[in-house]
Design a protein around this motif. Structure first.
Motif, short mmCIF file in Angstrom:
data_model
loop_
_atom_site.label_atom_id
_atom_site.label_comp_id
_atom_site.label_asym_id
_atom_site.label_seq_id
_atom_site.Cartn_x
_atom_site.Cartn_y
_atom_site.Cartn_z
N GLU A 163 8.14 7.81 -7.77
CA GLU A 163 8.00 9.59 -7.83
C GLU A 163 6.29 9.85 -7.61
OE1 GLU A 163 10.07 11.47 -8.53
OE2 GLU A 163 11.48 10.20 -8.74
N ILE A 164 5.35 8.85 -7.82
CA ILE A 164 3.98 9.34 -7.21
C ILE A 164 3.88 9.22 -6.02
CG2 ILE A 164 1.55 8.56 -7.62
CD1 ILE A 164 2.48 9.75 -9.99
N LYS A 165 4.62 8.13 -5.29
CA LYS A 165 4.49 8.14 -3.86
C LYS A 165 5.05 9.42 -3.10
CE LYS A 165 5.00 3.11 -2.93
NZ LYS A 165 5.73 2.12 -2.30
N GLU A 187 -8.24 19.97 -1.72
CA GLU A 187 -9.46 19.44 -1.89
C GLU A 187 -9.41 17.74 -2.57
OE1 GLU A 187 -12.67 23.07 -1.37
OE2 GLU A 187 -12.50 21.93 -3.31
N LYS A 188 -8.75 17.65 -3.61
CA LYS A 188 -8.67 16.57 -4.07
C LYS A 188 -7.60 16.44 -5.34
CE LYS A 188 -12.17 17.25 -7.66
NZ LYS A 188 -13.52 16.60 -8.34
N VAL A 189 -7.29 15.31 -5.62
CA VAL A 189 -6.24 15.15 -6.72
C VAL A 189 -6.83 14.27 -7.84
CG1 VAL A 189 -4.05 13.94 -7.25
CG2 VAL A 189 -4.15 14.61 -5.18
N GLU A 190 -6.42 14.89 -9.15
CA GLU A 190 -7.01 14.04 -10.16
C GLU A 190 -5.91 13.64 -11.12
OE1 GLU A 190 -10.99 16.54 -11.66
OE2 GLU A 190 -9.06 17.57 -12.06
N LEU A 191 -5.73 12.30 -11.36
CA LEU A 191 -4.70 11.81 -12.17
C LEU A 191 -5.44 11.66 -13.38
CD1 LEU A 191 -3.16 9.24 -9.90
CD2 LEU A 191 -2.58 11.55 -10.03
N ALA A 224 -4.61 4.63 -5.88
CA ALA A 224 -4.47 3.90 -4.61
C ALA A 224 -3.36 4.46 -3.82
CB ALA A 224 -4.44 2.50 -4.72
N LEU A 225 -2.34 5.00 -4.56
CA LEU A 225 -1.38 5.34 -3.57
C LEU A 225 -1.74 6.51 -2.83
CD1 LEU A 225 1.63 5.14 -6.27
CD2 LEU A 225 1.23 3.68 -4.26
N PHE A 226 -2.43 7.43 -3.61
CA PHE A 226 -3.10 8.88 -2.56
C PHE A 226 -4.04 8.10 -1.56
CE2 PHE A 226 -1.40 10.23 -6.59
CZ PHE A 226 -0.65 11.40 -6.37
N GLU A 227 -4.76 7.36 -2.02
CA GLU A 227 -5.81 6.82 -1.16
C GLU A 227 -5.30 6.33 0.17
OE1 GLU A 227 -8.09 4.17 -3.23
OE2 GLU A 227 -9.16 5.71 -4.47
N ILE A 283 -5.92 10.73 0.72
CA ILE A 283 -6.10 11.99 0.09
C ILE A 283 -7.38 11.82 -1.04
CG2 ILE A 283 -5.39 13.47 -1.98
CD1 ILE A 283 -2.36 13.08 -0.49
N LYS A 284 -8.17 12.60 -1.22
CA LYS A 284 -9.42 12.07 -2.16
C LYS A 284 -8.90 12.23 -3.55
CE LYS A 284 -13.95 13.96 -3.40
NZ LYS A 284 -15.24 15.30 -3.26
N ILE A 285 -9.55 11.10 -4.19
CA ILE A 285 -9.23 11.15 -5.47
C ILE A 285 -10.57 11.52 -6.43
CG2 ILE A 285 -8.51 9.38 -7.38
CD1 ILE A 285 -6.28 10.26 -6.50
N ALA A 286 -10.40 11.93 -7.39
CA ALA A 286 -11.36 12.25 -8.49
C ALA A 286 -11.96 11.20 -9.15
CB ALA A 286 -11.06 13.48 -9.33
#
Length: 242
Positions: free
Chosen positions: A177-179, A192-196, A232-235, A239-242
């Motif tokens: 689902e995260i993928k 601009e970015k994603v925050e998990l 890491a999936l977003f990277e 995609i920028k991760i906070a």
């Protein structure tokens, strides 16, 4: 005079948008997130009634600190779009003072209503509780379709936004689902970015105090290793991760 109900204020917030921010936590929320750490915000009139004029005076007092730190005003909740006139008027007053404005929302709002906020917003912080609609409904009590529609609106309006998602073990930490979420967001130009955000138990005592059943009582926060794996999936999609 425009009035609304608020839960609380934070004069020097650092986690609800860029820089140092004055954060207004509004009262009232249509969602019933199982991990909510502020269930006391759910009922609209359980908060404190205040006017936007009173709030803007408080904000102006610390305006130099906000501007000096690259911050501004964030309206959060609860769900601020539940009080559209109050939220809109406060945004208008903030922009009249040349303050940077942000709205923290679940996106559970009618599109035509949300459009009214756009001209007075510099940034939107939007919470996707789960990209999977069935999981979203089970977790919050509502569909995620309005939230995804708001994201498409932000893209069309060329409005910068951040996406946030709370990672709850066995519920919202599924790799597949995260993928799907990462792939969906990889096509967006104004993200601009994603925050998990790792699930925590800090609000559990509030549920108990309110006599509510806390269904996630047996759930523990995700491990740093799991959070790193999900980030890491977003990277992988740049995609920028906070």
């Amino acid at each position: 005079m425009t009035e609304g109900y608020i839960h609380s204020l934070e004069s020097l917030g650092t986690v609800d948008g860029p820089g140092i921010r004055f954060v207004v936590f509004t009262q009232g929320c249509p969602l019933r997130c199982q991990y909510c750490h502020n269930p006391d915000t759910w009922k609209l009139k359980a908060g404190t009634k205040v006017s936007t004029s009173t709030l803007i005076k408080k904000i102006i007092k610390i305006k130099p600190y906000l501007e000096g730190a690259g911050g501004g005003l964030t309206i959060s909740g609860g769900e601020p779009t539940m009080q559209p006139e109050f939220t809109l008027d406060l945004l208008k007053k903030a922009k009249a003072e040349n303050l940077h404005t942000a709205l923290d929302t679940s996106g559970f709002v009618e599109i035509e209503q949300f459009k009214k906020f756009l001209a007075y917003l510099d940034l939107v912080l939007i919470d996707i509780k789960s990209f999977n609609n069935s999981i979203h409904q089970e977790l919050t009590g509502v569909s995620n379709q309005k939230t995804l529609a708001v994201i498409e609106l932000l893209e069309k309006a060329k409005k910068p936004y951040w996406v946030r998602q709370v990672i709850v073990p066995q519920i919202t930490d599924q790799i597949a689902e995260i993928k799907k979420l990462a792939k969906f967001l990889s096509q967006k130009k104004y993200l601009e970015k994603v925050e998990l955000l790792p699930y925590h138990e800090l609000g559990k005592h509030k549920w108990e105090k309110l006599g509510l059943e806390y269904k996630l009582a047996a759930v523990k926060p995700p491990s740093p290793k799991k959070m790193a794996k999900l980030n890491a999936l977003f990277e992988n999609y740049r995609i920028k991760i906070a």
